[in-house]
Design a protein around this motif. Structure first.
Motif, PDB file in Angstrom:
ATOM      1  N   TRP A  29     -30.821 -22.559  -0.689  1.00  8.20           N
ATOM      2  CA  TRP A  29     -29.570 -22.075  -0.122  1.00  8.20           C
ATOM      3  C   TRP A  29     -29.802 -20.972   0.907  1.00  8.20           C
ATOM      4  O   TRP A  29     -29.101 -20.900   1.923  1.00  8.20           O
ATOM      5  CB  TRP A  29     -28.630 -21.586  -1.215  1.00  8.20           C
ATOM      6  N   GLU A  30     -30.799 -20.103   0.660  1.00 11.46           N
ATOM      7  CA  GLU A  30     -31.128 -19.071   1.646  1.00 11.46           C
ATOM      8  C   GLU A  30     -31.650 -19.699   2.927  1.00 11.46           C
ATOM      9  O   GLU A  30     -31.273 -19.296   4.027  1.00 11.46           O
ATOM     10  CB  GLU A  30     -32.162 -18.111   1.063  1.00 11.46           C
ATOM     11  N   THR A  64     -30.723 -21.325   8.519  1.00  4.94           N
ATOM     12  CA  THR A  64     -30.716 -22.394   9.511  1.00  4.94           C
ATOM     13  C   THR A  64     -29.338 -22.523  10.135  1.00  4.94           C
ATOM     14  O   THR A  64     -29.207 -22.716  11.356  1.00  4.94           O
ATOM     15  CB  THR A  64     -31.123 -23.730   8.867  1.00  4.94           C
ATOM     16  N   LEU A  65     -28.307 -22.407   9.343  1.00  6.94           N
ATOM     17  CA  LEU A  65     -26.934 -22.474   9.837  1.00  6.94           C
ATOM     18  C   LEU A  65     -26.633 -21.322  10.793  1.00  6.94           C
ATOM     19  O   LEU A  65     -26.036 -21.527  11.861  1.00  6.94           O
ATOM     20  CB  LEU A  65     -25.973 -22.445   8.645  1.00  6.94           C
ATOM     21  N   VAL A  66     -27.068 -20.125  10.453  1.00  2.27           N
ATOM     22  CA  VAL A  66     -26.853 -18.960  11.315  1.00  2.27           C
ATOM     23  C   VAL A  66     -27.632 -19.121  12.619  1.00  2.27           C
ATOM     24  O   VAL A  66     -27.113 -18.838  13.706  1.00  2.27           O
ATOM     25  CB  VAL A  66     -27.246 -17.657  10.580  1.00  2.27           C
ATOM     26  N   ALA A  67     -28.866 -19.606  12.538  1.00  2.00           N
ATOM     27  CA  ALA A  67     -29.672 -19.811  13.744  1.00  2.00           C
ATOM     28  C   ALA A  67     -29.048 -20.870  14.649  1.00  2.00           C
ATOM     29  O   ALA A  67     -29.028 -20.712  15.878  1.00  2.00           O
ATOM     30  CB  ALA A  67     -31.091 -20.205  13.363  1.00  2.00           C
ATOM     31  N   ALA A  68     -28.520 -21.932  14.067  1.00  2.00           N
ATOM     32  CA  ALA A  68     -27.870 -22.979  14.866  1.00  2.00           C
ATOM     33  C   ALA A  68     -26.609 -22.457  15.536  1.00  2.00           C
ATOM     34  O   ALA A  68     -26.320 -22.808  16.684  1.00  2.00           O
ATOM     35  CB  ALA A  68     -27.542 -24.176  13.990  1.00  2.00           C
TER      36      ALA A  68
END
Length: 101
Positions: free
Chosen positions: A4-5, A10-14
């Motif tokens: 989850w981390e 990855t979501l924040v970077a995208a």
């Protein structure tokens, strides 16, 4: 917990790398979710919300493509075709819903 981390980072970077594309992906994901809810509950607000998400995402894609300089590459034509196909499919589903009532 590590999964989850990693997923969150990855979501924040995208979202930081290409915010408009991230918003379009989020809207399309919500459209699919609303469409699945409509298939399960068969209530028109889910279908309408799904169509509005697809329409908003398609319009965002078209404006973003319109603002960038023309390069004529294949990926760009494919994204336009995908947006057009999504909009057409949602309008077709809305018209079929109206016919079945």
């Amino acid at each position: 917990m590590h999964f989850w981390e990693s997923f969150w980072q990855t979501l924040v970077a995208a979202s930081r790398a290409n915010p408009p594309r991230f918003v379009e992906l989020l809207m399309l994901s919500l459209a699919v979710l609303m469409l699945l809810l409509w298939l399960w509950h068969d209530q028109w607000p889910y279908l309408l919300l799904s169509a509005s998400y697809v329409l908003g995402s398609g319009m965002s894609l078209w404006v973003r493509e319109w603002m960038t300089p023309h390069s004529g590459d294949r990926r760009r034509r494919l994204s336009r075709a995908t947006a057009l196909l999504g909009l057409t499919a949602m309008l077709m589903l809305l018209s079929l819903q109206e016919l079945s009532q």
